[in-house]
Design a protein around this motif. Structure first.
Motif, PDB file in Angstrom:
ATOM      1  N   VAL A  17      40.935  24.341  30.205  1.00 27.20           N
ATOM      2  CA  VAL A  17      41.929  25.440  30.583  1.00 27.20           C
ATOM      3  C   VAL A  17      43.393  25.040  30.347  1.00 27.20           C
ATOM      4  O   VAL A  17      43.718  23.995  30.868  1.00 27.20           O
ATOM      5  CB  VAL A  17      41.881  26.099  31.910  1.00 27.20           C
ATOM      6  CG1 VAL A  17      42.776  27.094  32.310  1.00 27.20           C
ATOM      7  CG2 VAL A  17      40.345  26.674  32.084  1.00 27.20           C
ATOM      8  N   ASN A  18      44.156  25.745  29.780  1.00 23.80           N
ATOM      9  CA  ASN A  18      45.574  25.483  29.368  1.00 23.80           C
ATOM     10  C   ASN A  18      46.454  26.666  29.674  1.00 23.80           C
ATOM     11  O   ASN A  18      47.921  26.386  29.871  1.00 23.80           O
ATOM     12  CB  ASN A  18      45.941  25.083  27.930  1.00 23.80           C
ATOM     13  CG  ASN A  18      44.958  23.951  27.573  1.00 23.80           C
ATOM     14  OD1 ASN A  18      44.796  22.953  28.076  1.00 23.80           O
ATOM     15  ND2 ASN A  18      44.277  24.137  26.418  1.00 23.80           N
ATOM     16  N   TRP A  19      46.021  27.840  29.798  1.00 23.63           N
ATOM     17  CA  TRP A  19      46.669  29.049  30.325  1.00 23.63           C
ATOM     18  C   TRP A  19      46.099  29.807  31.477  1.00 23.63           C
ATOM     19  O   TRP A  19      44.863  30.097  31.244  1.00 23.63           O
ATOM     20  CB  TRP A  19      46.954  30.019  28.794  1.00 23.63           C
ATOM     21  CG  TRP A  19      47.631  29.103  27.696  1.00 23.63           C
ATOM     22  CD1 TRP A  19      47.061  28.389  26.925  1.00 23.63           C
ATOM     23  CD2 TRP A  19      48.891  29.239  27.754  1.00 23.63           C
ATOM     24  NE1 TRP A  19      48.159  27.749  26.196  1.00 23.63           N
ATOM     25  CE2 TRP A  19      49.270  28.265  26.565  1.00 23.63           C
ATOM     26  CE3 TRP A  19      50.044  29.588  28.231  1.00 23.63           C
ATOM     27  CZ2 TRP A  19      50.573  27.904  26.023  1.00 23.63           C
ATOM     28  CZ3 TRP A  19      51.473  29.426  27.849  1.00 23.63           C
ATOM     29  CH2 TRP A  19      51.657  28.516  27.011  1.00 23.63           C
ATOM     30  N   GLU A  62      55.258  42.923  38.197  1.00 27.35           N
ATOM     31  CA  GLU A  62      55.861  41.472  38.671  1.00 27.35           C
ATOM     32  C   GLU A  62      54.811  40.633  39.031  1.00 27.35           C
ATOM     33  O   GLU A  62      55.274  39.353  38.978  1.00 27.35           O
ATOM     34  CB  GLU A  62      56.610  41.944  39.930  1.00 27.35           C
ATOM     35  CG  GLU A  62      58.054  42.899  39.459  1.00 27.35           C
ATOM     36  CD  GLU A  62      58.664  43.052  40.719  1.00 27.35           C
ATOM     37  OE1 GLU A  62      58.138  42.530  42.035  1.00 27.35           O
ATOM     38  OE2 GLU A  62      60.032  43.959  40.606  1.00 27.35           O
ATOM     39  N   LYS A  63      53.796  40.932  39.382  1.00 27.00           N
ATOM     40  CA  LYS A  63      52.602  40.109  39.807  1.00 27.00           C
ATOM     41  C   LYS A  63      51.757  39.663  38.694  1.00 27.00           C
ATOM     42  O   LYS A  63      51.056  38.770  39.104  1.00 27.00           O
ATOM     43  CB  LYS A  63      51.784  40.694  41.074  1.00 27.00           C
ATOM     44  CG  LYS A  63      52.717  41.097  42.257  1.00 27.00           C
ATOM     45  CD  LYS A  63      51.720  41.401  43.427  1.00 27.00           C
ATOM     46  CE  LYS A  63      52.648  42.008  44.786  1.00 27.00           C
ATOM     47  NZ  LYS A  63      51.805  42.386  45.703  1.00 27.00           N
ATOM     48  N   THR A  64      51.724  40.150  37.744  1.00 29.02           N
ATOM     49  CA  THR A  64      50.893  39.782  36.659  1.00 29.02           C
ATOM     50  C   THR A  64      51.752  38.736  35.774  1.00 29.02           C
ATOM     51  O   THR A  64      52.780  39.210  35.093  1.00 29.02           O
ATOM     52  CB  THR A  64      50.537  41.116  35.826  1.00 29.02           C
ATOM     53  OG1 THR A  64      49.506  41.809  36.581  1.00 29.02           O
ATOM     54  CG2 THR A  64      49.714  40.571  34.644  1.00 29.02           C
ATOM     55  N   ARG A  65      51.427  37.428  35.515  1.00 32.23           N
ATOM     56  CA  ARG A  65      52.049  36.572  34.568  1.00 32.23           C
ATOM     57  C   ARG A  65      51.059  35.812  33.792  1.00 32.23           C
ATOM     58  O   ARG A  65      49.762  35.531  34.234  1.00 32.23           O
ATOM     59  CB  ARG A  65      52.672  35.721  35.787  1.00 32.23           C
ATOM     60  CG  ARG A  65      53.665  36.147  36.571  1.00 32.23           C
ATOM     61  CD  ARG A  65      54.482  35.278  37.313  1.00 32.23           C
ATOM     62  NE  ARG A  65      53.371  34.288  38.118  1.00 32.23           N
ATOM     63  CZ  ARG A  65      53.676  33.090  38.034  1.00 32.23           C
ATOM     64  NH1 ARG A  65      54.758  32.534  37.473  1.00 32.23           N
ATOM     65  NH2 ARG A  65      52.642  32.433  38.966  1.00 32.23           N
ATOM     66  N   LEU A  66      51.537  35.559  32.716  1.00 28.24           N
ATOM     67  CA  LEU A  66      50.714  34.544  31.805  1.00 28.24           C
ATOM     68  C   LEU A  66      51.456  33.302  31.845  1.00 28.24           C
ATOM     69  O   LEU A  66      52.726  33.058  31.216  1.00 28.24           O
ATOM     70  CB  LEU A  66      50.621  35.129  30.610  1.00 28.24           C
ATOM     71  CG  LEU A  66      49.963  33.995  29.310  1.00 28.24           C
ATOM     72  CD1 LEU A  66      48.461  33.807  29.928  1.00 28.24           C
ATOM     73  CD2 LEU A  66      49.850  34.983  28.035  1.00 28.24           C
ATOM     74  N   ILE A  67      50.965  31.918  32.440  1.00 23.95           N
ATOM     75  CA  ILE A  67      51.751  30.930  32.421  1.00 23.95           C
ATOM     76  C   ILE A  67      50.807  29.774  32.000  1.00 23.95           C
ATOM     77  O   ILE A  67      49.734  29.723  31.699  1.00 23.95           O
ATOM     78  CB  ILE A  67      52.119  30.701  33.935  1.00 23.95           C
ATOM     79  CG1 ILE A  67      50.676  30.307  34.839  1.00 23.95           C
ATOM     80  CG2 ILE A  67      52.713  31.622  34.729  1.00 23.95           C
ATOM     81  CD1 ILE A  67      50.879  29.890  36.330  1.00 23.95           C
ATOM     82  N   GLU A  68      51.579  28.501  31.631  1.00 26.26           N
ATOM     83  CA  GLU A  68      50.921  27.556  31.117  1.00 26.26           C
ATOM     84  C   GLU A  68      50.466  26.439  32.388  1.00 26.26           C
ATOM     85  O   GLU A  68      51.013  26.283  33.126  1.00 26.26           O
ATOM     86  CB  GLU A  68      51.880  26.670  30.144  1.00 26.26           C
ATOM     87  CG  GLU A  68      51.172  25.723  29.480  1.00 26.26           C
ATOM     88  CD  GLU A  68      52.225  24.833  28.437  1.00 26.26           C
ATOM     89  OE1 GLU A  68      51.821  24.020  27.891  1.00 26.26           O
ATOM     90  OE2 GLU A  68      53.295  25.214  28.495  1.00 26.26           O
ATOM     91  N   PHE A  69      49.369  26.374  32.355  1.00 25.13           N
ATOM     92  CA  PHE A  69      48.827  25.607  33.424  1.00 25.13           C
ATOM     93  C   PHE A  69      47.305  25.063  33.223  1.00 25.13           C
ATOM     94  O   PHE A  69      46.598  25.676  32.473  1.00 25.13           O
ATOM     95  CB  PHE A  69      48.302  26.771  34.573  1.00 25.13           C
ATOM     96  CG  PHE A  69      48.072  26.162  36.022  1.00 25.13           C
ATOM     97  CD1 PHE A  69      49.004  26.086  36.945  1.00 25.13           C
ATOM     98  CD2 PHE A  69      46.715  25.838  36.226  1.00 25.13           C
ATOM     99  CE1 PHE A  69      48.728  25.324  38.129  1.00 25.13           C
ATOM    100  CE2 PHE A  69      46.331  25.143  37.381  1.00 25.13           C
ATOM    101  CZ  PHE A  69      47.354  25.054  38.484  1.00 25.13           C
TER     102      PHE A  69
END
Length: 455
Positions: free
Chosen positions: A160-162, A293-300
């Motif tokens: 998992v990267n994203w 505002e609460k929906t985000r695509l992040i690098e993780f």
């Protein structure tokens, strides 16, 4: 045409027979369910209700109804099966949210709660065989910590990267009634049960004595709403996500959903972007919308931990079920892991509520306040005392002790000099729970649960 069920399908007329039939045939349509709602089931449903819960528009309390319980349930049972039972509107109440806004609650009348609980128990026998494994909200044998464990194990064990951290805006208020019934009709062929559910959806809301019609949405707080919400998202999201993951993804994908909050982990960025766009279109078809505002695509993931991940950027974090999730490394071997900390904003809100309550109880006996405070702190620790959260839970107990000290000092002028911090620490150690980790590591509990399920 879908197959239908008779009263003798599976060799049993009880709820065990319903569940067995649902397990044997995933396309079976149940046409005879109302007879399972007998006086015994209504009685069990009544005693499962919270005795001190807020009353609905009828004004009837649990204790008042119990005084002549046998006659009341007999009359209720008769009205249900004659078709003369009428749902009452929900009483609107508002509760504060951690972000300062207020959430609307719909408080049903007592008899509506009883019937909803009975219908919910019958329908659960069917849908517990249909719901997918990554759905954790409002299900028997599953809770928030199961979802948290599954998410942690999924991110640490898969590529998992994203992370797509998503929230459905005003979900309960936006449930489309027509789609809801159409989804239920895939499995429920008993028109009398569907008629009951329509009555609850259309009963309306009463606020300050004024009735308003409800053409969309399901009241939060009603007994039947958790099951209906799971059925709705099972068809709108879960089945679609399962099919999309198998047909459109080259890399690994993990999914964890708890009610209307869900997290999706992706190996590939392009697939994460594509999923988000298609998910928006999918939800729009059924009257739903992702929160902007609460929906985000992040690098993780394991490639973004340590000293800043790709490009030296600070690793991003996301919140899920009361915890902030952060990339980290184990001290023992330097392998990738996830740290979960209590969300700071929510912890401050809880401490503020405790401080205000302590002021109200300022002149109560010290022992009485100590017993109350112990229950409150222990309840908070029971949820938040997870591995990697030691600092937050220790700080929480310290802050509660400080708030308690300020209140004690305000009881009298002499209290300011007599109550030192050292003395207060001794009092806190005597009456308040000691902060320590209660929950096991996610990998341990997740694997144990899988083994138990396999048996």
């Amino acid at each position: 045409m879908p197959r239908t069920q008779s009263r003798t399908y599976g060799g049993s007329k009880g709820l065990e027979g319903v569940r067995g039939a649902a397990r044997k045939d995933s396309k079976l349509k149940f046409t005879a369910l109302l007879h399972h709602i007998d006086e015994d089931l209504l009685n069990r449903s009544f005693f499962k209700l919270k005795k001190t819960a807020a009353v609905g528009v009828d004004g009837v309390t649990w204790f008042e109804y119990e005084r002549d319980l046998e006659a009341n349930l007999k009359d209720l049972h008769g009205r249900i099966h004659r078709g003369s039972y009428r749902a009452k509107p929900s009483r609107r109440s508002w509760i504060p949210k951690p972000d300062g806004r207020k959430r609307p609650l719909g408080i049903a009348s007592l008899e509506d709660k009883i019937v909803q609980a009975a219908v919910s128990e019958v329908l659960q026998q069917i849908y517990e065989e249909d719901f997918l494994g990554f759905s954790y909200g409002f299900r028997s044998g599953k809770n928030q910590h199961d979802a948290l464990d599954a998410l942690t194990v999924g991110i640490t064990s898969k590529r998992v990267n994203w992370i797509l951290d998503a929230d459905i805006e005003g979900f309960f208020d936006m449930i489309d009634h027509d789609w809801m019934i159409r989804f239920l009709e895939h499995r429920i062929g008993d028109r009398r049960v569907l008629r009951l559910i329509r009555k609850w959806l259309k009963a309306g809301v009463s606020e300050d004595g004024r009735w308003s019609e409800t053409n969309v949405g399901a009241p939060q707080g009603s007994v039947i709403s958790p099951l209906l919400s799971n059925v709705y998202l099972h068809y709108v999201f879960d089945l679609w996500m399962q099919k999309w993951r198998k047909s459109c993804c080259r890399g690994e994908v993990i999914v964890v959903r708890y009610a209307d909050d869900f997290v999706i982990g992706f190996e590939n960025h392009d697939e994460a972007v594509a999923c988000l766009e298609e998910l928006r279109a999918r939800f729009a078809k059924f009257g739903l919308k992702l929160h902007g505002e609460k929906t985000r695509l992040i690098e993780f993931g394991r490639n973004t931990d340590g000293g800043g991940g790709r490009g030296g950027k600070q690793p991003e974090t996301f919140d899920f079920l009361g915890f902030t999730h952060k990339c980290a490394r184990r001290r023992s071997d330097g392998s990738f892991t996830i740290h979960r900390h209590s969300i700071a904003k929510r912890m401050r809100a809880t401490l503020l509520a405790i401080r205000l309550k302590l002021r109200e109880r300022m002149h109560r006996p010290l022992g009485e306040t100590a017993r109350w405070l112990r229950r409150v702190v222990q309840g908070w620790l029971n949820y938040h005392a997870v591995p990697s959260n030691s600092n937050r839970i220790g700080r929480f107990v310290d802050e509660v002790t400080r708030h308690w000290l300020r209140v004690i000092r305000r009881r009298s002028q002499r209290g300011k000099s007599r109550w030192t911090w050292a003395r207060m620490q001794r009092l806190g150690r005597k009456h308040l729970p000691r902060p320590h980790i209660i929950h096991p590591y996610p990998e341990q509990r997740f694997r144990a649960r899988l083994k138990a399920g396999a048996v």
